[in-house]
Every structure is written in C-alpha cells, then in structure tokens.
Design a protein around this motif. Structure first.
Motif, PDB file in Angstrom:
ATOM      1  N   LYS A   1      40.117  50.773 -28.391  1.00 50.87           N
ATOM      2  CA  LYS A   1      41.485  50.389 -28.045  1.00 50.87           C
ATOM      3  C   LYS A   1      42.030  51.273 -26.926  1.00 50.87           C
ATOM      4  O   LYS A   1      42.680  50.787 -26.001  1.00 50.87           O
ATOM      5  CB  LYS A   1      42.395  50.468 -29.264  1.00 50.87           C
ATOM      6  CG  LYS A   1      42.249  49.309 -30.211  1.00 50.87           C
ATOM      7  CD  LYS A   1      43.243  49.402 -31.341  1.00 50.87           C
ATOM      8  CE  LYS A   1      43.084  48.236 -32.291  1.00 50.87           C
ATOM      9  NZ  LYS A   1      44.063  48.270 -33.375  1.00 50.87           N
ATOM     10  N   SER A   2      41.761  52.565 -27.003  1.00 56.52           N
ATOM     11  CA  SER A   2      42.220  53.483 -25.955  1.00 56.52           C
ATOM     12  C   SER A   2      41.580  53.135 -24.620  1.00 56.52           C
ATOM     13  O   SER A   2      42.247  53.125 -23.581  1.00 56.52           O
ATOM     14  CB  SER A   2      41.879  54.930 -26.315  1.00 56.52           C
ATOM     15  OG  SER A   2      42.564  55.328 -27.458  1.00 56.52           O
TER      16      SER A   2
ATOM     17  N   LYS B   1      43.192  50.001 -23.122  1.00 58.61           N
ATOM     18  CA  LYS B   1      44.487  50.284 -22.498  1.00 58.61           C
ATOM     19  C   LYS B   1      44.284  50.936 -21.139  1.00 58.61           C
ATOM     20  O   LYS B   1      44.925  50.571 -20.161  1.00 58.61           O
ATOM     21  CB  LYS B   1      45.331  51.190 -23.399  1.00 58.61           C
ATOM     22  CG  LYS B   1      45.897  50.497 -24.606  1.00 58.61           C
ATOM     23  CD  LYS B   1      46.699  51.451 -25.459  1.00 58.61           C
ATOM     24  CE  LYS B   1      47.197  50.774 -26.719  1.00 58.61           C
ATOM     25  NZ  LYS B   1      47.908  51.704 -27.603  1.00 58.61           N
TER      26      LYS B   1
ATOM     27  N   ASP C   1      42.877  48.377 -18.685  1.00 58.88           N
ATOM     28  CA  ASP C   1      43.887  47.389 -18.296  1.00 58.88           C
ATOM     29  C   ASP C   1      44.755  47.941 -17.166  1.00 58.88           C
ATOM     30  O   ASP C   1      45.064  47.237 -16.207  1.00 58.88           O
ATOM     31  CB  ASP C   1      44.762  46.996 -19.480  1.00 58.88           C
ATOM     32  CG  ASP C   1      44.074  46.024 -20.423  1.00 58.88           C
ATOM     33  OD1 ASP C   1      43.043  45.438 -20.018  1.00 58.88           O
ATOM     34  OD2 ASP C   1      44.563  45.851 -21.554  1.00 58.88           O
TER      35      ASP C   1
END
Length: 71
Positions: free
Chosen positions: A35-36, A39, A42
């Motif tokens: 998830k990190s 992010k 992105d």
C-alpha cells in the motif's frame, strides 16, 4: 502417561499457533508495504503524466506552428 500425551499435544498446538500467527503478521506487513509503495508510485506517476502532457502540448504547438508557416 495420559497427562504427558495431553501436554505434548498442547505444546504442538501452541507451536502451530505461533507459526500461523507469524505467517499472518508477515503477510499483513507485506500488504502494508505494498500500500505504501502504491501511494508513492501514484505520486510519481502523476508527476510523470503531467510532464508528458506538457511535453506533448509543446510538441503539438510546434508542429502546428510549422504547419502554419508552411515548412
């Protein structure tokens, strides 16, 4: 004799539980890392998209100017 078997069985059950807990926590950490990274990527991809869009717009303008100039 019966108590010893029960103790051994309980010890094995506890060891299996510990291993499963370690595996679960490891998988959970991997998902947090993913998830990190998503992010972070992105944000980086957004910057790259903006840069590419600006360059494309500039190129398009130059081509249009050359077309109008008749080159």
């Amino acid at each position: 004799m019966q108590n010893q078997k029960i103790e051994n069985l309980a010890a094995v059950a506890i060891k299996i539980t510990k291993v499963l807990l370690i595996i679960y926590l490891s998988i959970e950490e991997v998902f947090k890392i993913i998830k990190s990274l998503q992010k972070f990527l992105d944000v980086e991809l957004d910057i790259s998209r903006k840069w590419a869009s600006q360059n494309y717009s500039t190129l398009k303008k130059r081509l249009e100017e050359k077309k109008v100039a008749g080159v």
